[in-house]
Motif scaffolding. Structure first.
Motif, short mmCIF file in Angstrom:
data_model
loop_
_atom_site.label_atom_id
_atom_site.label_comp_id
_atom_site.label_asym_id
_atom_site.label_seq_id
_atom_site.Cartn_x
_atom_site.Cartn_y
_atom_site.Cartn_z
N SER A 1 0.84 -1.20 0.00
CA SER A 1 0.00 0.00 0.00
C SER A 1 0.88 1.24 0.00
N TYR A 2 0.28 2.35 -0.46
CA TYR A 2 1.05 3.57 -0.72
C TYR A 2 0.18 4.79 -0.40
N PHE A 3 0.89 5.91 -0.21
CA PHE A 3 0.22 7.19 0.00
C PHE A 3 0.60 8.14 -1.12
N PRO A 4 -0.35 8.93 -1.64
CA PRO A 4 0.02 9.92 -2.64
C PRO A 4 0.74 11.09 -2.00
N ARG A 5 1.86 11.48 -2.56
CA ARG A 5 2.58 12.65 -2.04
C ARG A 5 1.68 13.87 -2.19
N PHE A 6 1.67 14.73 -1.17
CA PHE A 6 0.82 15.92 -1.20
C PHE A 6 1.18 16.79 -2.41
N ALA A 7 0.16 17.26 -3.13
CA ALA A 7 0.35 18.10 -4.32
C ALA A 7 1.31 17.43 -5.31
N LEU A 8 1.06 16.16 -5.58
CA LEU A 8 1.97 15.42 -6.46
C LEU A 8 2.05 16.02 -7.87
N ASN A 9 1.01 16.76 -8.28
CA ASN A 9 1.02 17.33 -9.64
C ASN A 9 2.01 18.49 -9.79
N SER A 10 2.61 18.92 -8.67
CA SER A 10 3.61 20.00 -8.76
C SER A 10 5.02 19.45 -9.01
N THR A 11 5.19 18.14 -9.01
CA THR A 11 6.52 17.55 -9.18
C THR A 11 6.82 17.30 -10.66
#
Length: 946
Positions: free
Chosen positions: A705-715
């Protein structure tokens, strides 16, 4: 058959087993999907207050409401005690989501016959009603704005006997705002209610608590009828409640052949008032106080002078920051008031040396005066103050400590507080012995068994005088804070404390009860208004599952201890009781955290959306062009030293630089030239950006299982994915942060917060700023938990500023707080924002002043005083900004905290003495006038200083 079984809670009243009555309970309550209502009460026939054995109710819609009802046949007895519970089925187990606020008592007249019907028409009562907060100690014991509650034994309203062709109607209403000399009555469409003639209402009798009750006989032919409750104000007549008239009609109970009810009990909830109580307060850390007596910092006894100022102006609250011991490092780092060494011990810096004994030797009096003079700087000198206070208090202890230690008062205090003060004193001794509070490095001393504590605290041991000094110090701190609290109560000023969300890893609490903490994780906050990189506070997260085993006893003890001194408290980061932002122990920022509890993304879920290369998503995405952009001509050198090239142009971190902490610990040799220092700092910053360039975070407790990095669309990792992957990841990101967690977080909060709130009768406020889930506001409303509103931190999406006129009643309104610059500093630091604020919020039509003048500040204060919030609380810096005399200090010097700085020096101290503010008639009169005009103070509540 008796309604009571062996072991039941049996009230002391008689009954008639042969006479049975049909009681039809009905209450309106809007449940959520999957919830039901259960009626339960005292005695086995009502389940003995066990919802699993109670009566499950059925529901139907009436207009826009949902009405729940249950028909129960019970043997007659003088009274039944009952309560409603909201339940839901979880697998095979029934879970209670919430109880009503208090138990109800149904009194049955003796004239009822077997088979008679009693109709009970209840209104759900819980903390969500705005006036429920008036039942907290802040109001009942301090402000005293209502009459004292009636004791049950003194409440004896007359009871009527049923008569054929009529029903007895019993009307009940609650009100916390009835003033001494006032009573509650009922006016309505019946002759017995005065036919709406306001000089002929039915007088109600004060009964248990804040309830009022009255009975009348109503012929069946006179149903339905309308009525309103009213306040009788002596010779001034009556004041009707607001809203449409209430209506009582003859109900239909089950089978219509059962007939009409002999008794109708209508419990109408709260009196409907058009004006609710509102007050104002000051906010200031204790260490920021400056008086003519204080030494280095504000002291507990200095609170009394701030209380006098508040009372003089008509303010009814003083809000402070945490006052617990934070002496972890022995440096100015300990100035951080939220990093508790102990959640029970008080901080020695707040000790008033002059009050340790009525008479002190002349040389010690002179030493205190010299310390006061040398520490009278612009800012707090934390280290200097602590050295002086410990040195002088130790001298006083050596001379006179035995007087205190042998006194009955001290011995009683020590006995009452031994559960926390003995481990605290042992910890202080061991911390000094090992020259470190990192108790996990204390060897055999790292596990505090009862035998170890007895050994360290042995009265025959060499170190026992040091142990006694810790006891003595805490005893005097307790006495001084208690004295300040009692003075505040005498002046009708509420003291509001602060409950930090965390404790330091190097604390007595983590040493004593490590099972309650997740020591390898840190508490923080996701990126928000305060910091775009998130926050990492360094506190261990809580093991809530372990805490639940004893019903959160550690929290209950903590709050009960706090209630010795305060009548209200602020829950720091109340969002943490819904979910906490948990940061891995190898991180220094809060960016790579995730929520706990939360429903993670499963590998199967990712693969079902076509996201098959999970390794690509969890590894920092580093390509040659990223290195060139970040490091320019140094790219190859940085890559060679800190990275390894696993494929042409593709890099990963070397193992020794793979975490944020390892990157942050890259050192530059002492004495290096400035260019090298700058180059190293730039390299560290660039490497951190690369470390943050991930899309998913591994769940350390579940490999699938995994967590999405916060504001992943900024990377750039995200931006260089193909379109279909971007769309899938963005949907999963939004669902994780804004969708799938709501029920989980709601249930987490409702498991913990009611236990905390019910452990004392203090008024509870929650700091609900930052990244606020959708479920938070309705739950805070449901629990009667006050929220916080800061004008520059909008609670509505798409808004730049809050409009105080739109705040809910159950909130605390403030123009600023300790985590943001005071009003003057904020107003003056950004000219474009200042102009927008001036025109949109202050109604300006001319050129905005460059400085936050007293005229500008007055508009801001007036806006907050006029708002609907129950409390308007102002930092003292914002109060001083109202005066040309007291606003001369550079605004930037009045900032208390900068959340973006991990090691911030908390050293703000007033540049004006409290006595000078209290003696300034112009400022005091201005504040009095503003409070009276806004309705937050009555003219007879403020002192006339003309």
């Amino acid at each position: 058959m008796s309604p009571y079984a062996a072991g039941d809670r049996v009230p002391s009243f008689g009954g008639d087993r042969d006479k049975r009555v049909h009681i039809h309970f009905r209450v309106q309550f809007l449940t959520r999907w999957g919830q039901n209502l259960v009626l339960c009460g005292a005695g086995s026939l009502l389940g003995n207050f066990n919802p699993k054995k109670g009566h499950t109710m059925r529901c139907h819609h009436e207009k826009e409401g949902l009405v729940w009802e249950a028909l129960v046949c019970l043997p007659w007895q003088r009274q039944y005690t009952y309560k409603y519970a909201v339940v839901r089925q979880s697998g095979q187990e029934m879970k209670v989501d919430k109880w009503e606020a208090e138990e109800r008592t149904l009194l049955l007249p003796e004239g009822l016959n077997s088979g008679d019907i009693v109709e009970v028409m209840d209104t759900w009562v819980d903390r969500s009603h705005p006036t429920s907060i008036l039942n907290t100690s802040a109001f009942t014991e301090v402000i005293r704005c209502t009459r004292p509650p009636t004791r049950p034994e003194s409440a004896a309203p007359p009871r009527k006997a049923p008569v054929l062709g009529e029903a007895i109607v019993r009307l009940r209403v609650a009100d916390y705002m009835v003033q001494p000399g006032q009573t509650i009555c009922v006016s309505g469409s019946l002759p017995a209610l005065g036919n709406w003639q306001q000089d002929q209402p039915l007088q109600l009798t004060a009964c248990e608590g804040h309830w009022w009750e009255g009975e009348l006989r109503v012929p069946f032919t006179q149903f339905p009828f309308t009525y309103k409750y009213a306040v009788r104000r002596g010779s001034e007549g009556i004041l009707l409640e607001i809203g449409e008239p209430r209506v009582i009609a003859l109900p239909t109970v089950g089978n219509s052949q059962m007939g009409a009810p002999s008794l109708i009990v209508c419990s109408d909830g709260f009196f409907r008032r058009d004006q609710l109580w509102r007050g104002a307060g000051f906010a200031l850390p204790v260490f920021s106080l400056r008086t003519r007596d204080s030494v280095g910092v504000g002291e507990f006894l200095d609170i009394m002078k701030l209380v006098d100022l508040a009372d003089k102006c008509g303010f009814r609250m003083i809000q402070v920051l945490p006052v617990n011991d934070t002496c972890v490092y022995g440096t100015w780092w300990d100035s951080y008031p939220y990093s508790n060494l102990s959640v029970f011990a008080l901080h020695p810096q707040y000790l008033s040396l002059r009050a340790l004994r009525k008479e002190l030797p002349a040389e010690i009096v002179a030493e205190i005066a010299a310390a006061r003079s040398s520490l009278e700087g612009t800012h707090v000198d934390y280290e200097g103050t602590m050295k002086a206070k410990i040195r002088i208090s130790r001298k006083i202890f050596d001379l006179y400590g035995a007087e205190t230690l042998e006194s009955p008062e001290f011995k009683e205090w020590l006995a009452d507080n031994r559960e926390w003060v003995r481990p605290y004193a042992a910890f202080i001794f061991l911390k000094d012995l090992f020259q470190s509070a990192e108790h996990w490095q204390w060897g055999l001393m790292s596990k505090p068994t009862p035998q170890l504590l007895d050994h360290v605290l042995d009265p025959a041991a060499e170190q026992f005088p040091k142990i006694q000094f810790s006891y003595w110090l805490q005893y005097h701190l307790h006495k001084q804070l208690q004295q300040a609290s009692q003075h505040a109560v005498s002046k009708r000023v509420v003291l509001k404390g602060d409950l930090p969300i965390g404790v330091d890893k190097r604390s007595v609490d983590t040493w004593l009860e490590p099972r309650l903490f997740r020591m390898d994780k840190s508490t923080g906050a996701p990126p928000d208004y305060f910091d775009p990189n998130g926050q990492n506070w360094g506190f261990p997260t809580y093991n809530w599952e372990e805490m639940a085993k004893d019903n959160y006893k550690w929290w209950q003890r903590r709050l009960q201890h706090l209630s010795q001194y305060f009548q209200a408290y602020r829950i720091d980061h109340v969002l943490g009781f819904f979910r906490i932002w948990e940061v891995p122990g190898d991180c220094v920022t809060g960016l790579l955290g995730y929520f706990r509890p939360s429903i993670p993304l499963r590998r199967q879920e990712l693969e079902s959306r076509g996201l098959w290369d999970v390794e690509r998503l969890v590894q920092p995405y580093i390509r040659q062009h990223h290195l060139n952009d970040l490091f320019g001509g140094m790219a190859d050198e940085v890559a060679a030293k800190y990275l390894w090239e696993y494929s042409p142009g593709c890099f990963r971190f070397r193992e020794q630089y793979a975490s944020e902490r390892q990157i942050s610990e890259i050192k530059v040799r002492e004495g290096s030239p400035d260019w090298l220092v700058e180059e190293t700092l730039k390299t560290r910053a660039g490497l951190l950006k690369l470390r943050h360039n991930v899309v998913l975070l591994k769940n350390p407790e579940d490999k699938d299982s995994y967590f999405p990095r916060f504001a992943l669309n900024s990377t750039t990792s995200f931006k260089e994915l193909e379109q279909s992957w971007q769309e899938a990841l963005q949907w999963l990101h939004d669902d994780y942060y804004f969708g799938r967690q709501e029920d989980l977080w709601r249930n987490a909060a409702l498991t913990k917060l009611p236990v905390l709130m019910n452990s004392t009768d203090m008024l509870v406020c929650g700091e609900d700023l930052g990244f606020v889930p959708t479920c938070v506001p309705p739950i805070m409303q449901e629990l009667g938990l006050l929220g916080l509103r800061i004008q520059r931190m909008p609670s509505e999406a798409g808004k730049e500023f809050n409009n105080p006129a739109n705040y809910p009643y159950l909130t605390v309104a403030s123009p600023s707080c300790h985590d943001v610059p005071p009003m003057r500093a904020w107003y003056e630091e950004d000219s474009e924002r200042r102009d927008r604020f001036f025109y949109t919020m202050l109604g300006g039509c001319s050129t905005p002043p460059e400085k936050c003048t007293p005229d500008v500040m007055r508009i801001v204060v007036q806006q907050h005083l006029a708002c609907p919030s129950v409390w308007a609380v102002f930092p003292v810096q914002d109060i001083m900004a109202l005066s040309h005399k007291f606003n001369k200090r550079p605004a930037s010097e009045e900032v208390i905290n900068d959340p973006t700085v991990s090691k911030h020096y908390w050293r703000y101290r007033m540049h004006v003495k409290v006595e000078d503010l209290c003696e300034d008639c112009e400022l005091v009169n201005m504040l009095q006038e503003m409070l009276i005009i806004s309705g937050r103070a009555l003219p007879n509540e403020v002192l006339d200083i003309q």
